[in-house]
Structures are given as C-alpha cells and as structure tokens.
Design a protein around this motif. Structure first.
Motif, PDB file in Angstrom:
ATOM      1  N   LYS A  71       0.822  -1.202   0.000  1.00 24.73           N
ATOM      2  CA  LYS A  71       0.000   0.000   0.000  1.00 24.73           C
ATOM      3  C   LYS A  71       0.862   1.260   0.000  1.00 24.73           C
ATOM      4  O   LYS A  71       2.015   1.230   0.399  1.00 24.73           O
ATOM      5  N   ILE A  72       0.253   2.349  -0.473  1.00 27.34           N
ATOM      6  CA  ILE A  72       0.877   3.663  -0.407  1.00 27.34           C
ATOM      7  C   ILE A  72      -0.049   4.592   0.357  1.00 27.34           C
ATOM      8  O   ILE A  72      -1.250   4.339   0.467  1.00 27.34           O
ATOM      9  N   GLU A  73       0.513   5.657   0.909  1.00 27.80           N
ATOM     10  CA  GLU A  73      -0.267   6.665   1.608  1.00 27.80           C
ATOM     11  C   GLU A  73      -0.213   7.955   0.800  1.00 27.80           C
ATOM     12  O   GLU A  73       0.829   8.312   0.252  1.00 27.80           O
ATOM     13  N   VAL A  74      -1.342   8.650   0.725  1.00 28.83           N
ATOM     14  CA  VAL A  74      -1.414   9.922   0.021  1.00 28.83           C
ATOM     15  C   VAL A  74      -1.938  10.962   0.998  1.00 28.83           C
ATOM     16  O   VAL A  74      -2.981  10.766   1.614  1.00 28.83           O
ATOM     17  N   SER A  75      -1.203  12.044   1.150  1.00 29.15           N
ATOM     18  CA  SER A  75      -1.608  13.131   2.046  1.00 29.15           C
ATOM     19  C   SER A  75      -1.911  14.366   1.211  1.00 29.15           C
ATOM     20  O   SER A  75      -1.169  14.691   0.270  1.00 29.15           O
ATOM     21  N   GLY A  78      -3.225  22.542  -3.558  1.00 29.91           N
ATOM     22  CA  GLY A  78      -3.553  21.513  -4.543  1.00 29.91           C
ATOM     23  C   GLY A  78      -2.455  20.487  -4.746  1.00 29.91           C
ATOM     24  O   GLY A  78      -2.391  19.846  -5.794  1.00 29.91           O
ATOM     25  N   ARG A  79      -1.601  20.316  -3.765  1.00 28.53           N
ATOM     26  CA  ARG A  79      -0.507  19.351  -3.852  1.00 28.53           C
ATOM     27  C   ARG A  79      -0.830  18.125  -3.016  1.00 28.53           C
ATOM     28  O   ARG A  79      -1.624  18.181  -2.088  1.00 28.53           O
ATOM     29  N   ILE A  80      -0.177  17.016  -3.358  1.00 24.84           N
ATOM     30  CA  ILE A  80      -0.289  15.793  -2.565  1.00 24.84           C
ATOM     31  C   ILE A  80       1.100  15.241  -2.308  1.00 24.84           C
ATOM     32  O   ILE A  80       2.049  15.543  -3.025  1.00 24.84           O
ATOM     33  N   GLU A  81       1.197  14.432  -1.265  1.00 22.47           N
ATOM     34  CA  GLU A  81       2.435  13.728  -0.951  1.00 22.47           C
ATOM     35  C   GLU A  81       2.132  12.235  -1.007  1.00 22.47           C
ATOM     36  O   GLU A  81       1.161  11.776  -0.410  1.00 22.47           O
ATOM     37  N   VAL A  82       2.961  11.489  -1.729  1.00 21.60           N
ATOM     38  CA  VAL A  82       2.791  10.041  -1.860  1.00 21.60           C
ATOM     39  C   VAL A  82       3.994   9.374  -1.218  1.00 21.60           C
ATOM     40  O   VAL A  82       5.139   9.740  -1.495  1.00 21.60           O
ATOM     41  N   LYS A  83       3.729   8.399  -0.337  1.00 20.88           N
ATOM     42  CA  LYS A  83       4.826   7.646   0.277  1.00 20.88           C
ATOM     43  C   LYS A  83       4.369   6.217   0.531  1.00 20.88           C
ATOM     44  O   LYS A  83       3.174   5.932   0.588  1.00 20.88           O
TER      45      LYS A  83
END
Length: 83
Positions: A29-33, A38-43
């Motif tokens: 799984k990945i997490e999206v914040s 209008g930006r997102i962070e994917v980790k």
C-alpha cells in the motif's frame, strides 16, 4: 518530472520506476496526504507494528525449525516494517 494521465474512472497508475523509488511492490500500500495549494504527498505505507502482523511472519516460508537468532531477526524485521 513525470506526467501521469487520469482515467475516466478517476484513477492514476504509477509507473514502475516511481514504485521502485518508493520501495513499493505489488500488493503493498501507499499513503497519500493532501497538502495546501492543490498538492499531494505520496509515500510507501509502513505497517504499524502490531502483534497480529508479527504472528505467522515465518509461516510457510521454511520447513526447518528456526533458531532463536533467526526468530530474533524476523521479529526485528517485522517490527521495522521489512519482510
């Protein structure tokens, strides 16, 4: 910078090189914040380290009896989010 296309279903597929960069393999799984502007962070999502995720860590992976050192190593890897 990589440009991705949003499908008609509102989905985005991450390319293999991006998944490799995140250290994510199929089934993980990945997490999206959501960030301001209008930006997102994917980790990569890392397990929370519950006892349920630890139990059975070695099940089906070997036919031999594990030594205490091997069990300690498996425990340390499981709690650290590595498998």
């Amino acid at each position: 910078m990589t440009t991705l296309t949003v499908t008609a279903k509102g989905q985005v597929t991450l390319r293999k090189d991006l998944l490799k960069h995140l250290g994510v393999e199929p089934g993980q799984k990945i997490e999206v914040s959501e960030l301001p502007g209008g930006r997102i962070e994917v980790k990569a999502a890392r397990p929370g380290g519950t006892i349920d995720s630890f139990i059975g860590l070695l099940a089906g992976k070997t036919r031999k009896v594990a030594t205490i050192e091997e069990m300690n190593e498996a425990a340390a890897s499981g709690w650290a989010g590595r498998e």
